[in-house]
Design a protein around this motif. Structure first.
Motif, PDB file in Angstrom:
ATOM      1  N   PHE A 145       0.848  -1.185   0.000  1.00 52.69           N
ATOM      2  CA  PHE A 145       0.000   0.000   0.000  1.00 52.69           C
ATOM      3  C   PHE A 145       0.885   1.237   0.000  1.00 52.69           C
ATOM      4  O   PHE A 145       1.773   1.376   0.840  1.00 52.69           O
ATOM      5  CB  PHE A 145      -0.925   0.031   1.218  1.00 52.69           C
ATOM      6  N   THR A 146       0.668   2.122  -0.963  1.00 50.69           N
ATOM      7  CA  THR A 146       1.510   3.306  -1.085  1.00 50.69           C
ATOM      8  C   THR A 146       0.787   4.409  -1.854  1.00 50.69           C
ATOM      9  O   THR A 146      -0.116   4.140  -2.644  1.00 50.69           O
ATOM     10  CB  THR A 146       2.838   2.960  -1.800  1.00 50.69           C
ATOM     11  N   ALA A 147       1.212   5.650  -1.605  1.00 51.59           N
ATOM     12  CA  ALA A 147       0.744   6.791  -2.396  1.00 51.59           C
ATOM     13  C   ALA A 147       1.578   6.853  -3.660  1.00 51.59           C
ATOM     14  O   ALA A 147       2.768   6.524  -3.654  1.00 51.59           O
ATOM     15  CB  ALA A 147       0.892   8.090  -1.611  1.00 51.59           C
ATOM     16  N   GLY A 148       0.953   7.255  -4.749  1.00 51.12           N
ATOM     17  CA  GLY A 148       1.649   7.337  -6.027  1.00 51.12           C
ATOM     18  C   GLY A 148       2.101   8.749  -6.351  1.00 51.12           C
ATOM     19  O   GLY A 148       2.292   9.585  -5.466  1.00 51.12           O
ATOM     20  N   ARG A 149       2.226   8.991  -7.644  1.00 52.02           N
ATOM     21  CA  ARG A 149       2.658  10.295  -8.158  1.00 52.02           C
ATOM     22  C   ARG A 149       1.461  11.015  -8.778  1.00 52.02           C
ATOM     23  O   ARG A 149       0.554  10.384  -9.296  1.00 52.02           O
ATOM     24  CB  ARG A 149       3.722  10.100  -9.231  1.00 52.02           C
ATOM     25  N   PHE A 150       1.526  12.337  -8.749  1.00 54.36           N
ATOM     26  CA  PHE A 150       0.505  13.169  -9.394  1.00 54.36           C
ATOM     27  C   PHE A 150       0.227  12.636 -10.796  1.00 54.36           C
ATOM     28  O   PHE A 150       1.143  12.306 -11.537  1.00 54.36           O
ATOM     29  CB  PHE A 150       1.018  14.612  -9.456  1.00 54.36           C
ATOM     30  N   ALA A 151      -1.044  12.537 -11.145  1.00 60.67           N
ATOM     31  CA  ALA A 151      -1.447  12.057 -12.469  1.00 60.67           C
ATOM     32  C   ALA A 151      -2.642  12.858 -12.954  1.00 60.67           C
ATOM     33  O   ALA A 151      -3.399  13.412 -12.155  1.00 60.67           O
ATOM     34  CB  ALA A 151      -1.803  10.570 -12.400  1.00 60.67           C
ATOM     35  N   ARG A 152      -2.805  12.914 -14.281  1.00 60.17           N
ATOM     36  CA  ARG A 152      -3.963  13.573 -14.892  1.00 60.17           C
ATOM     37  C   ARG A 152      -4.671  12.595 -15.814  1.00 60.17           C
ATOM     38  O   ARG A 152      -4.512  12.657 -17.021  1.00 60.17           O
ATOM     39  CB  ARG A 152      -3.517  14.790 -15.694  1.00 60.17           C
ATOM     40  N   PRO A 153      -5.470  11.687 -15.248  1.00 63.60           N
ATOM     41  CA  PRO A 153      -6.204  10.766 -16.118  1.00 63.60           C
ATOM     42  C   PRO A 153      -7.314  11.502 -16.863  1.00 63.60           C
ATOM     43  O   PRO A 153      -7.688  12.618 -16.475  1.00 63.60           O
ATOM     44  CB  PRO A 153      -6.781   9.742 -15.139  1.00 63.60           C
ATOM     45  N   PRO A 154      -7.838  10.907 -17.931  1.00 62.84           N
ATOM     46  CA  PRO A 154      -8.924  11.542 -18.689  1.00 62.84           C
ATOM     47  C   PRO A 154     -10.082  11.937 -17.771  1.00 62.84           C
ATOM     48  O   PRO A 154     -10.454  11.186 -16.872  1.00 62.84           O
ATOM     49  CB  PRO A 154      -9.359  10.452 -19.672  1.00 62.84           C
ATOM     50  N   GLY A 155     -10.616  13.122 -18.000  1.00 63.58           N
ATOM     51  CA  GLY A 155     -11.763  13.589 -17.232  1.00 63.58           C
ATOM     52  C   GLY A 155     -11.410  14.214 -15.891  1.00 63.58           C
ATOM     53  O   GLY A 155     -12.299  14.620 -15.151  1.00 63.58           O
ATOM     54  N   ARG A 156     -10.140  14.305 -15.551  1.00 55.76           N
ATOM     55  CA  ARG A 156      -9.699  14.888 -14.277  1.00 55.76           C
ATOM     56  C   ARG A 156      -8.633  15.946 -14.549  1.00 55.76           C
ATOM     57  O   ARG A 156      -7.454  15.742 -14.281  1.00 55.76           O
ATOM     58  CB  ARG A 156      -9.128  13.811 -13.347  1.00 55.76           C
ATOM     59  N   PRO A 157      -9.028  17.109 -15.101  1.00 56.96           N
ATOM     60  CA  PRO A 157      -8.047  18.133 -15.501  1.00 56.96           C
ATOM     61  C   PRO A 157      -7.226  18.677 -14.337  1.00 56.96           C
ATOM     62  O   PRO A 157      -6.093  19.101 -14.528  1.00 56.96           O
ATOM     63  CB  PRO A 157      -8.897  19.226 -16.150  1.00 56.96           C
ATOM     64  N   GLY A 158      -7.773  18.633 -13.122  1.00 57.31           N
ATOM     65  CA  GLY A 158      -7.030  19.130 -11.961  1.00 57.31           C
ATOM     66  C   GLY A 158      -6.061  18.105 -11.407  1.00 57.31           C
ATOM     67  O   GLY A 158      -5.238  18.402 -10.558  1.00 57.31           O
ATOM     68  N   GLY A 159      -6.151  16.886 -11.903  1.00 53.93           N
ATOM     69  CA  GLY A 159      -5.253  15.829 -11.480  1.00 53.93           C
ATOM     70  C   GLY A 159      -5.747  15.067 -10.264  1.00 53.93           C
ATOM     71  O   GLY A 159      -6.726  15.448  -9.613  1.00 53.93           O
ATOM     72  N   VAL A 160      -5.047  13.979  -9.980  1.00 59.76           N
ATOM     73  CA  VAL A 160      -5.383  13.113  -8.858  1.00 59.76           C
ATOM     74  C   VAL A 160      -4.100  12.659  -8.168  1.00 59.76           C
ATOM     75  O   VAL A 160      -3.018  12.707  -8.743  1.00 59.76           O
ATOM     76  CB  VAL A 160      -6.181  11.862  -9.303  1.00 59.76           C
ATOM     77  N   ASP A 219      -9.204  13.076  -5.981  1.00 58.93           N
ATOM     78  CA  ASP A 219      -9.364  14.133  -6.975  1.00 58.93           C
ATOM     79  C   ASP A 219      -8.917  15.441  -6.334  1.00 58.93           C
ATOM     80  O   ASP A 219      -9.464  15.868  -5.316  1.00 58.93           O
ATOM     81  CB  ASP A 219     -10.825  14.196  -7.406  1.00 58.93           C
ATOM     82  N   LEU A 220      -7.916  16.091  -6.915  1.00 57.55           N
ATOM     83  CA  LEU A 220      -7.348  17.288  -6.299  1.00 57.55           C
ATOM     84  C   LEU A 220      -8.264  18.499  -6.397  1.00 57.55           C
ATOM     85  O   LEU A 220      -8.200  19.389  -5.547  1.00 57.55           O
ATOM     86  CB  LEU A 220      -5.964  17.574  -6.876  1.00 57.55           C
ATOM     87  N   ASN A 221      -9.161  18.543  -7.398  1.00 63.12           N
ATOM     88  CA  ASN A 221     -10.164  19.614  -7.427  1.00 63.12           C
ATOM     89  C   ASN A 221     -11.118  19.468  -6.245  1.00 63.12           C
ATOM     90  O   ASN A 221     -11.503  20.444  -5.615  1.00 63.12           O
ATOM     91  CB  ASN A 221     -10.948  19.606  -8.741  1.00 63.12           C
ATOM     92  N   TRP A 222     -11.501  18.218  -5.961  1.00 65.44           N
ATOM     93  CA  TRP A 222     -12.362  17.947  -4.806  1.00 65.44           C
ATOM     94  C   TRP A 222     -11.652  18.384  -3.527  1.00 65.44           C
ATOM     95  O   TRP A 222     -12.251  19.026  -2.667  1.00 65.44           O
ATOM     96  CB  TRP A 222     -12.696  16.459  -4.753  1.00 65.44           C
ATOM     97  N   LEU A 223     -10.375  18.031  -3.398  1.00 67.15           N
ATOM     98  CA  LEU A 223      -9.605  18.397  -2.209  1.00 67.15           C
ATOM     99  C   LEU A 223      -9.547  19.914  -2.035  1.00 67.15           C
ATOM    100  O   LEU A 223      -9.729  20.425  -0.925  1.00 67.15           O
ATOM    101  CB  LEU A 223      -8.198  17.821  -2.293  1.00 67.15           C
ATOM    102  N   GLU A 224      -9.326  20.624  -3.110  1.00 66.69           N
ATOM    103  CA  GLU A 224      -9.270  22.090  -3.047  1.00 66.69           C
ATOM    104  C   GLU A 224     -10.574  22.670  -2.494  1.00 66.69           C
ATOM    105  O   GLU A 224     -10.562  23.544  -1.629  1.00 66.69           O
ATOM    106  CB  GLU A 224      -8.990  22.666  -4.433  1.00 66.69           C
ATOM    107  N   GLN A 225     -11.700  22.148  -2.962  1.00 67.49           N
ATOM    108  CA  GLN A 225     -12.995  22.631  -2.488  1.00 67.49           C
ATOM    109  C   GLN A 225     -13.201  22.327  -1.004  1.00 67.49           C
ATOM    110  O   GLN A 225     -13.737  23.131  -0.252  1.00 67.49           O
ATOM    111  CB  GLN A 225     -14.133  22.035  -3.319  1.00 67.49           C
ATOM    112  N   ARG A 226     -12.802  21.146  -0.564  1.00 69.20           N
ATOM    113  CA  ARG A 226     -12.929  20.784   0.862  1.00 69.20           C
ATOM    114  C   ARG A 226     -12.046  21.671   1.735  1.00 69.20           C
ATOM    115  O   ARG A 226     -12.455  22.091   2.813  1.00 69.20           O
ATOM    116  CB  ARG A 226     -12.555  19.322   1.107  1.00 69.20           C
ATOM    117  N   LEU A 227     -10.836  21.974   1.289  1.00 75.00           N
ATOM    118  CA  LEU A 227      -9.949  22.842   2.064  1.00 75.00           C
ATOM    119  C   LEU A 227     -10.527  24.254   2.172  1.00 75.00           C
ATOM    120  O   LEU A 227     -10.455  24.878   3.237  1.00 75.00           O
ATOM    121  CB  LEU A 227      -8.550  22.885   1.448  1.00 75.00           C
TER     122      LEU A 227
END
Length: 111
Positions: free
Chosen positions: A35-50, A74-82
């Motif tokens: 179990f580990t955290a990965g690297r910043f990625a921008r999959p399709p449909g997630r312009p803010g990245g994950v 989803d980093l856009n989701w995280l931004e809104q929560r912060l």
């Protein structure tokens, strides 16, 4: 779920499933030692990245041998929560610093 061949076997978002093959986050999923955290990625449909998190299921798992379960924040989701925490006067943000970084130490969010 990334299967042992590097294919996205199933996903909650069809765009991610269709565009996952060959992506760095898929290769990283197969290489995850546990179990580990990965690297910043921008999959399709997630312009803010994950920020992906990986959990290898191992070869002994009868339902998906050698597969890796991937969950992504989803980093856009995280931004809104912060922003919501700040507006609510959260003691967490008033008395400390919150930093989200990927496996390479790239800072993805900080408040």
């Amino acid at each position: 779920l990334v299967d042992s061949g590097g294919r996205v076997a199933c996903a909650s978002d069809p765009a991610v499933a269709a565009g996952g093959e060959g992506e760095r986050w898929v290769r990283d999923a197969l290489a995850a030692p546990g179990f580990t955290a990965g690297r910043f990625a921008r999959p399709p449909g997630r312009p803010g990245g994950v920020l992906p998190f990986y959990l290898p299921l191992g070869a002994a798992d009868a339902t998906a041998p050698g597969a890796t379960l991937v969950a992504a924040m989803d980093l856009n989701w995280l931004e809104q929560r912060l922003k919501g925490l700040k507006r609510a006067g959260s003691p967490l943000l008033a008395n400390g610093v919150l930093t989200i970084a990927d496996a390479d130490g790239v800072i993805l969010a900080r408040d």
